[in-house]
Every structure is written in C-alpha cells, then in structure tokens.
Design a protein around this motif. Structure first.
Motif, PDB file in Angstrom:
ATOM      1  N   ASP A   1      34.306  17.327 -38.586  1.00 56.31           N
ATOM      2  CA  ASP A   1      35.459  16.819 -38.083  1.00 56.31           C
ATOM      3  C   ASP A   1      35.406  15.515 -37.623  1.00 56.31           C
ATOM      4  O   ASP A   1      36.335  14.596 -37.361  1.00 56.31           O
ATOM      5  CB  ASP A   1      35.560  17.630 -36.584  1.00 56.31           C
ATOM      6  CG  ASP A   1      36.222  19.162 -37.025  1.00 56.31           C
ATOM      7  OD1 ASP A   1      36.466  19.394 -38.041  1.00 56.31           O
ATOM      8  OD2 ASP A   1      35.926  19.985 -36.213  1.00 56.31           O
ATOM      9  N   ASP A   2      34.171  14.898 -37.442  1.00 60.99           N
ATOM     10  CA  ASP A   2      33.767  13.519 -37.026  1.00 60.99           C
ATOM     11  C   ASP A   2      33.770  12.496 -38.098  1.00 60.99           C
ATOM     12  O   ASP A   2      33.346  11.437 -38.214  1.00 60.99           O
ATOM     13  CB  ASP A   2      32.544  13.499 -36.067  1.00 60.99           C
ATOM     14  CG  ASP A   2      31.479  13.878 -36.778  1.00 60.99           C
ATOM     15  OD1 ASP A   2      31.280  14.286 -37.949  1.00 60.99           O
ATOM     16  OD2 ASP A   2      30.393  13.810 -36.113  1.00 60.99           O
ATOM     17  N   GLY A   3      33.733  13.260 -39.508  1.00 66.46           N
ATOM     18  CA  GLY A   3      33.817  12.432 -40.708  1.00 66.46           C
ATOM     19  C   GLY A   3      32.424  12.159 -41.287  1.00 66.46           C
ATOM     20  O   GLY A   3      32.290  11.791 -42.136  1.00 66.46           O
ATOM     21  N   SER A   4      31.500  12.887 -40.610  1.00 67.29           N
ATOM     22  CA  SER A   4      29.982  12.656 -41.056  1.00 67.29           C
ATOM     23  C   SER A   4      29.846  13.997 -42.185  1.00 67.29           C
ATOM     24  O   SER A   4      30.457  14.848 -42.147  1.00 67.29           O
ATOM     25  CB  SER A   4      29.109  13.201 -39.995  1.00 67.29           C
ATOM     26  OG  SER A   4      29.320  14.272 -39.382  1.00 67.29           O
ATOM     27  N   ASN A   5      28.774  13.516 -43.020  1.00 65.89           N
ATOM     28  CA  ASN A   5      28.586  14.619 -44.208  1.00 65.89           C
ATOM     29  C   ASN A   5      27.938  15.987 -43.423  1.00 65.89           C
ATOM     30  O   ASN A   5      27.005  15.574 -42.373  1.00 65.89           O
ATOM     31  CB  ASN A   5      27.443  13.860 -45.017  1.00 65.89           C
ATOM     32  CG  ASN A   5      28.233  12.688 -45.702  1.00 65.89           C
ATOM     33  OD1 ASN A   5      29.491  12.896 -46.111  1.00 65.89           O
ATOM     34  ND2 ASN A   5      27.426  11.831 -46.153  1.00 65.89           N
ATOM     35  N   LEU A   6      27.953  16.867 -44.295  1.00 65.85           N
ATOM     36  CA  LEU A   6      27.399  18.125 -43.833  1.00 65.85           C
ATOM     37  C   LEU A   6      25.652  18.067 -43.934  1.00 65.85           C
ATOM     38  O   LEU A   6      25.494  17.546 -44.693  1.00 65.85           O
ATOM     39  CB  LEU A   6      27.744  19.356 -44.524  1.00 65.85           C
ATOM     40  CG  LEU A   6      29.108  20.166 -43.958  1.00 65.85           C
ATOM     41  CD1 LEU A   6      30.139  19.302 -43.896  1.00 65.85           C
ATOM     42  CD2 LEU A   6      29.492  21.319 -44.822  1.00 65.85           C
ATOM     43  N   SER A   7      24.995  18.720 -43.026  1.00 70.94           N
ATOM     44  CA  SER A   7      23.720  18.635 -43.154  1.00 70.94           C
ATOM     45  C   SER A   7      23.190  19.599 -44.289  1.00 70.94           C
ATOM     46  O   SER A   7      24.188  20.487 -44.856  1.00 70.94           O
ATOM     47  CB  SER A   7      22.840  19.099 -41.920  1.00 70.94           C
ATOM     48  OG  SER A   7      23.580  20.336 -41.480  1.00 70.94           O
ATOM     49  N   ASP A   8      22.158  19.826 -44.819  1.00 70.09           N
ATOM     50  CA  ASP A   8      21.603  20.592 -45.705  1.00 70.09           C
ATOM     51  C   ASP A   8      21.955  22.164 -45.344  1.00 70.09           C
ATOM     52  O   ASP A   8      22.161  23.162 -45.895  1.00 70.09           O
ATOM     53  CB  ASP A   8      20.096  20.569 -46.045  1.00 70.09           C
ATOM     54  CG  ASP A   8      20.052  19.125 -46.914  1.00 70.09           C
ATOM     55  OD1 ASP A   8      20.953  18.807 -47.575  1.00 70.09           O
ATOM     56  OD2 ASP A   8      18.867  18.627 -47.062  1.00 70.09           O
ATOM     57  N   SER A   9      21.525  22.339 -44.077  1.00 73.69           N
ATOM     58  CA  SER A   9      21.614  23.629 -43.726  1.00 73.69           C
ATOM     59  C   SER A   9      23.114  24.133 -43.288  1.00 73.69           C
ATOM     60  O   SER A   9      23.540  25.310 -43.586  1.00 73.69           O
ATOM     61  CB  SER A   9      21.054  23.710 -42.063  1.00 73.69           C
ATOM     62  OG  SER A   9      21.547  22.933 -40.978  1.00 73.69           O
ATOM     63  N   GLN A  10      23.954  23.086 -43.054  1.00 77.19           N
ATOM     64  CA  GLN A  10      25.525  23.357 -42.836  1.00 77.19           C
ATOM     65  C   GLN A  10      25.867  23.947 -44.302  1.00 77.19           C
ATOM     66  O   GLN A  10      26.565  24.979 -44.560  1.00 77.19           O
ATOM     67  CB  GLN A  10      26.170  22.215 -42.450  1.00 77.19           C
ATOM     68  CG  GLN A  10      26.109  22.290 -40.894  1.00 77.19           C
ATOM     69  CD  GLN A  10      26.578  20.905 -40.440  1.00 77.19           C
ATOM     70  OE1 GLN A  10      26.566  19.701 -40.969  1.00 77.19           O
ATOM     71  NE2 GLN A  10      27.647  21.053 -39.301  1.00 77.19           N
TER      72      GLN A  10
ATOM     73  N   VAL B   1      48.443  17.311 -45.645  1.00 81.14           N
ATOM     74  CA  VAL B   1      48.849  15.847 -45.428  1.00 81.14           C
ATOM     75  C   VAL B   1      47.506  15.114 -45.851  1.00 81.14           C
ATOM     76  O   VAL B   1      46.564  14.948 -44.966  1.00 81.14           O
ATOM     77  CB  VAL B   1      49.358  15.594 -43.958  1.00 81.14           C
ATOM     78  CG1 VAL B   1      49.980  14.110 -43.956  1.00 81.14           C
ATOM     79  CG2 VAL B   1      50.594  16.565 -43.706  1.00 81.14           C
ATOM     80  N   GLY B   2      47.825  14.245 -47.137  1.00 80.98           N
ATOM     81  CA  GLY B   2      46.750  13.416 -47.422  1.00 80.98           C
ATOM     82  C   GLY B   2      45.645  14.353 -48.029  1.00 80.98           C
ATOM     83  O   GLY B   2      45.529  15.673 -48.352  1.00 80.98           O
ATOM     84  N   VAL B   3      44.404  13.943 -48.181  1.00 77.86           N
ATOM     85  CA  VAL B   3      43.202  14.629 -48.697  1.00 77.86           C
ATOM     86  C   VAL B   3      42.503  14.938 -47.414  1.00 77.86           C
ATOM     87  O   VAL B   3      42.121  14.270 -46.457  1.00 77.86           O
ATOM     88  CB  VAL B   3      42.228  13.555 -49.502  1.00 77.86           C
ATOM     89  CG1 VAL B   3      40.934  14.222 -49.823  1.00 77.86           C
ATOM     90  CG2 VAL B   3      43.171  13.107 -50.636  1.00 77.86           C
ATOM     91  N   VAL B   4      42.436  16.444 -47.362  1.00 79.07           N
ATOM     92  CA  VAL B   4      41.401  16.930 -46.333  1.00 79.07           C
ATOM     93  C   VAL B   4      40.269  17.268 -46.937  1.00 79.07           C
ATOM     94  O   VAL B   4      40.056  18.130 -47.882  1.00 79.07           O
ATOM     95  CB  VAL B   4      42.547  18.422 -46.012  1.00 79.07           C
ATOM     96  CG1 VAL B   4      41.643  19.080 -44.719  1.00 79.07           C
ATOM     97  CG2 VAL B   4      43.759  18.122 -45.507  1.00 79.07           C
ATOM     98  N   ARG B   5      39.384  16.949 -46.000  1.00 76.27           N
ATOM     99  CA  ARG B   5      37.872  17.408 -46.446  1.00 76.27           C
ATOM    100  C   ARG B   5      37.184  18.259 -45.221  1.00 76.27           C
ATOM    101  O   ARG B   5      35.929  18.253 -45.598  1.00 76.27           O
ATOM    102  CB  ARG B   5      37.072  16.019 -46.816  1.00 76.27           C
ATOM    103  CG  ARG B   5      37.788  15.403 -47.905  1.00 76.27           C
ATOM    104  CD  ARG B   5      37.064  14.226 -48.116  1.00 76.27           C
ATOM    105  NE  ARG B   5      35.758  14.268 -48.509  1.00 76.27           N
ATOM    106  CZ  ARG B   5      34.821  13.335 -49.004  1.00 76.27           C
ATOM    107  NH1 ARG B   5      35.412  11.975 -48.944  1.00 76.27           N
ATOM    108  NH2 ARG B   5      33.591  13.554 -49.117  1.00 76.27           N
TER     109      ARG B   5
END
Length: 694
Positions: A676-685, A174-178
């Motif tokens: 999940d909170d809408g933040s960007n992934l860190s480099d390690s993630q 549903v919608g754009v999932v990221r």
C-alpha cells in the motif's frame, strides 16, 4: 506475442479496445474512448464484444495444455511444445518455460496466459455492470447485465478452477492498480456462483439475442451455475465446504433441471454434434443440445486476435509415418501436429462393440492419396493407414506384423524387414462388408493389443509414439489453406454434460437410482440405432466438398484420403456384420457395472459404493466428452487427478500430491505487486502469494 503478467494490472485494457465484428453479425467498429462505454450504445457494443473473450480458449496451444494434458485421457506424442503440462516437470513453474529454460519452442503455454485473458474479460464485465443504469430500456439493460454477470462468473470459474483463490476485482479500476488481496478459495467460489446466479435470474429464458450462432441463454447460465456449485462441494474443497454441501447440490440439481427441460431431448445422433459438420454455419452448429460455443465463421475480417486452431491438436503425424502414402492438406480436416495422444484408458473405457461414440469419434482409416512405389501394389484410394482398436482379451492379431514404413527404394523397415499386412482382411465402405484380400499390403497398420499387452505405443517412436488414432471433434475441411484457421464453432458446453452433472449431484446425495436414470439418458443416445452401419465413418473433412479449393488434384486427394470407413469389424473380429440396435443402459448402479468400468475401478482401487459411482461417472464423462477441454479441472475438482494420472498416463511421471491440483500463480504478476505504501513485496510476502509446492 504473449501478454506477460499484465492482465490484472491493466484490467481496463479490453474495455478500451476495439469491439470487432464477429459471428454475431454486429457492425464493425474501430476504437472507443472511455466515455463511449458510459453510453447506452457503447455498453451494448461492449456486451456483444464479450463473446470474443471466449474465443481465446481455442486460439493456441493453451487450449489443450491447461485442460487435457497431464490427465488420464491424453498424453503428449512426439511433439513436445507443452510437454511440461503433461509431465509436471520443473519447467511447469511460476515463470513458465522459454527456449532458454528448456521449452521445445516459443509456443509453450505460460501460467500467465489464462490469468491475463480472463482478467481482460472481467474488465469489460465490470464496466458494463457499473454503468448499466445508463441504458434506459430495462429489457436491454437486463440483457447486457445478464451477459456481463455470466462472463464474469465464467471467467472467475476458470481462474479459481485452475489457480484456487485469486484476486477479486468487481469494479472498474482507475489507472494501474498494483496492490491486491488474494481471495480465499471459498471467497472466489462465492464470487463465481453469485455472478452466475445473477445471470441465471436476468436472462430471459431461451431467447437468442445477437444474431445466428449459439448465444448465451438462461440454460447456459444454469449449466455453469450447477458446475460452480458442484465444484464448491467437491473433494478439492473438503477442508471448508461442509456447510454448503446439501443446499449447493440441491440448487445445482434445480439449475440442471431447468436447462434439461428448457432445451429438450439430446440430439438423436452423436455424429451430428461433431462428425457430421458440413461447413460454416451449418445446421449442426445450431443444435438445441449446444449450450455454449465459441463462434467462428469464414469472414477473415472477423477473426480478431484469436482464430480457431484446435484442428491441429488431435491428429497423429500421418504424413511422416506413412512413408509418403498420405500427404496432408486442406482435404483432410486435421493438421498432423500430434499434440494429444490418447492414453490406453481412452480406448479401454469404451464398450468397443456396443458404444457408437467410440466409432463416431476415433479416425482409424486413411486412404492413400499418392503412390510412392507401384511395386507395393497400393493404389490411390486404397487404405494406407489402418488402426485396429481391439481389446486386451482379443488374440486375433497376436502373431501379425504391424508397424509404419519408411520411405526408401527397397521398402524395408528399420530392422531390414519387408513390411506386410497379414490379417487377410480389408474393409470396404459398404455396409460393414469385409473383402478378403490375401496379402493385401497396407503401408501402415497398428493394433492396440497383442497377447494381452498394450503394444500401440511401440509403433513409430521418435522417441515418443506419434502413431495413434486421433479424435475428430475439431476436423475442418473448410480451411482456405493447409495451416489457415478453422471456421467451425468450438463447443464449450452441451446438454449431455448437464445430465451427467445432475447425475453426479445425485451420487453425492446417495440417490443412486436417480443418478442411473440420468446416466441412461446419455447412454441410450450413445448406443447403436437399428439400421446403422457400424463401419461407416465421417468427420468435418466433408466440409471440403463445399470448399472453393475442391478442384483438380485437391478433389482427387479428398476422395482418396477420406474413405468413410472405420475398423469396427477388424477391431471386433468375433462380431458378425449387423445393423441391429445395441443397448448400453445400466440395470444396476453402482453395485454391478460394465466390465470395462470394473477393470478401471479395480486398477485405481475404487471399492466403496460412493467411489465406484463417482469413478463410473468420471468414466462416462470421458466416453461422452473426450477431448472437450475440461478434463484436468474435472479430475482436480474430484480429488482424483493424482491417482488417475499415475494409473493411466505413463508420461505424467512428476505429478505430485498437494501441489499439482493447482497451477502456479504467474511470477510476473507477483513480481509486479506493490504494498500500500508503494514499496516492493519482500520475498516472504511473494511466497505467501504462491500456491503450495511452487
């Protein structure tokens, strides 16, 4: 235009796009709303559209880049479009190569290409599966579900074979999932196998449901279910697969046995699978042996996003090195784009005398369709390119001069020598006869071995050899222009492979006698039949006879270029002219193997009973399936990619263990992920998402 990294983010995109009329003869539609796909009519239309998703595999350079390059079978010639997929250099990275980062041109395959397209197909499957209860007719509902489960299982098979564990999306988004979770390899294979099991249960047997063409059936699902099960228990997954081995192998054997029983005997003549293609929708496209094919036809309104471009990739650059004697056009079934050059292994793996597949696959003679200089003594229709595929122990041509001419008024080569043909033999198309023509000049000639040395790559280097014997499995003389799309179907799976898959399962269970029985079924079809002309050759160029362009000069060019002959007797100079049957069947396995196999096994150090048996089957896969779009996955699966590429592919110089058995996860996809909170992934993630070594 490339779809950069959006495949999983826009997972509903395909489900909402048009369902084009295609080889299944369905009615043309334009565009649908989401509500349409919640109706019986819409779901059936979407089911038909699934056949379009498999066309993608053969629509551009990725067809060979991701499946054939960097293996023991094929290497790059002088064209460097996808060189990085063969050499494994640092351009084969998560971001992919562009002209700015060292790609030869803008057509280089990106790691995201396969990723995006497989998820587009999965999106449509998810829509069908989620809404199937909207179809009241149970038979039609099950048919749609069978197709959706099959393609979803097939696409997850392709994704997991290439990338390892991938995100598993099994419901409409549903919608754009990221934000996604990457599945483990074990979870990803379970998903593919589960889907293929469901398809196998739901298909109605060998019922062809959607018009002419080879449509998916229970045997199709059985074949790929067996392959997925075999992949799960193969060497690449040995870190975790021990609990599956016995049950998966038996299930795979049972699935293969269904397909073999349901489809019957193999096609009698190997040439009928590829070489004897006579035109659009010809009977050879309907053979029972064909389990799955990407369908194409001659209607330009049905091409959709991806036509068949595979005729470009297996032919040497004959129009360049021939000095002008052989000009290209629709009358020759393949464009001379010189992408896939066979390795020494791909010639040496055959029994050159007794294996008909070699001579029904490799194109070794081109006729002159233009006269560059009358003083050379070459006439229209004379051999202009002759490729002698001899063996390492043949000394017939040790002192002969071979090579490619260059076009200039004095007819001297780059070393200032007059080119000459000194074997004293010219082959005709008549029942294997040889006509002695002392001093017969052939503008271009090649031999594999002189004085025991593999010399074929030394002819016409620019800087890499573009003079080689190509294979004919995609040639198409029905094209409407020199660079127009091909119209023939592209075979994805056939019953001979099913026999070899079952044989490999038996090998893994150490049931070598049963394995040999299946191998011998395939090899019995491969041997010469009584009465066959061993010097006869054909390919899909013959479709030009029924092409509307077959008039005037073009008709002359067809007759002059395609001489219906090979170099069997020139390549096997000690063999007398014969039409007797040959015998390829094994009498011992794996203790005693044919000499060509023993030489290969010796080079890679395969000594144990199991290693000998497995590597023999890998050799047999080559002999039977050369160029059929799966070699990289087969070698990666069996843990033999690194060893065999290093042994037989001189250009695969950067291949690295514990890295190149998997492809890089597309960086564009990783960069688009959110927490999940809408933040960007860190480099390690982000690093945790990537495959080892990239």
């Amino acid at each position: 235009m490339k779809n950069i990294g959006i495949g999983l983010f826009a997972i509903l995109a395909l489900a909402f796009s048009s369902c084009s009329k295609d080889f299944l003869d369905e009615e043309l539609t334009t565009q649908y709303s989401t509500q349409y796909f919640e109706t019986s009519e819409g779901l059936q239309a979407l089911t038909v559209s699934l056949y379009g998703n498999i066309r993608w595999h053969f629509g551009s350079e990725w067809s060979y880049g991701t499946t054939l390059y960097g293996t023991d079978e094929f290497t790059n010639a002088n064209d460097l479009t996808n060189e990085m997929w063969n050499t494994y250099d640092n351009r084969l990275g998560p971001a992919g190569a562009t002209i700015a980062t060292g790609a030869a041109n803008a057509n280089a395959t990106l790691p995201s290409d396969l990723w995006d397209e497989m998820y587009y197909g999965i999106a449509s499957c998810n829509t069908i599966i989620a809404n199937a209860d909207k179809i009241d007719d149970l038979k039609i509902r099950n048919r749609c579900l069978a197709h959706a489960y099959f393609l979803r299982g097939f696409n997850y098979y392709k994704l997991t074979a290439q990338y390892g564990g991938v995100p598993l999306q099994t419901k409409p988004a549903v919608g754009v999932v990221r934000n996604f979770t990457r599945a483990t390899d074990e979870q990803a294979w379970e998903q593919s196998i589960s889907d293929l099991r469901n398809a196998y249960k739901l298909f109605e047997g060998e019922v062809y449901t959607y018009g002419k063409g080879i449509t998916w059936t229970k045997a199709t699902a059985a074949h790929f279910l067996a392959k997925a099960l075999l992949f799960r228990v193969s060497e690449r997954n040995d870190a975790w697969n021990s609990k599956y081995k016995e049950t998966d192998l038996q299930e795979a054997i049972d699935a293969c046995s269904y397909a073999i029983t349901a489809r019957g005997a193999l096609t009698n003549n190997y040439s009928d699978l590829y070489a004897n293609w006579t035109g659009i929708d010809c009977p050879n496209e309907q053979l029972n042996e064909i389990l799955m094919a990407a369908g194409h036809n001659g209607d330009p309104t049905t091409v959709g996003r991806f036509g068949n471009r595979t005729y470009n990739y297996f032919t040497p650059q004959f129009s360049s090195f021939s000095g002008g004697w052989v000009k290209r056009g629709v009358w020759i079934g393949g464009m001379d784009f010189q992408r896939c050059r066979p390795t020494e292994y791909s010639y040496a793996v055959y029994d050159h005398i007794n294996d008909a597949r070699m001579w029904k696959t490799f194109k070794t003679v081109y006729g002159a369709n233009t006269v560059v200089t009358a003083s050379a003594g070459v006439k229209i229709g004379d051999p202009a390119i002759v490729m002698i595929l001899n063996t390492q122990n043949d000394n017939t041509y040790d002192n002969a001069k071979f090579g490619a001419t260059i076009q200039n008024p004095t007819w001297k080569d780059q070393a200032g020598r007059l080119p000459e043909w000194t074997t004293g033999k010219r082959q005709t198309a008549t029942a294997g006869a040889l006509t002695a023509v002392k001093g017969q000049f052939v503008p271009n000639s090649l031999v594999l071995y002189q004085k025991g040395t593999y010399v074929a790559p030394t002819f016409k280097n620019q800087p890499i050899c573009n003079f080689f014997a190509g294979i004919n499995k995609t040639d198409d003389g029905s094209r409407t222009a020199e660079k127009a799309d091909a119209h023939r179907d592209v075979i994805i799976a056939r019953l001979a492979e099913t026999y070899l898959v079952r044989a490999e399962c038996y090998v893994r269970l150490q049931k070598y006698g049963l394995a040999m029985q299946d191998i011998n079924v395939v090899r019995a079809r491969a041997q010469w039949k009584n009465g066959e002309n061993r010097s006869f050759y054909s390919d899909g160029s013959q479709a030009f006879k029924n092409n509307a362009l077959n008039t005037g000069t073009a008709a002359t060019n067809y007759t002059a270029s395609n001489l219906d002959m090979n170099t069997y007797y020139l390549s096997n100079p000690t063999v007398p002219v014969t039409t007797a049957a040959s015998d390829l069947r094994l009498t011992s396995f794996p203790a005693s193997l044919p000499s060509e196999d023993e030489a290969i096994l010796s080079k890679i150090g395969a000594a144990s009973e199991y290693d000998r048996a497995l590597n023999f089957i890998l050799n047999e896969y080559t002999r039977e399936l050369l160029g059929e779009w799966q070699r990289w996955e087969t070698l990666s699966r069996t843990g033999t990619l690194i060893k065999r590429a290093k042994a037989f592919n001189a250009e695969a110089t950067n291949i690295t263990a514990h890295k190149h058995e998997l492809r890089p996860i597309p960086q564009s996809f990783i960069d688009g992920l959110l927490n999940d909170d809408g933040s960007n992934l860190s480099d390690s993630q982000k690093a945790q998402w990537q495959n080892p070594g990239y």
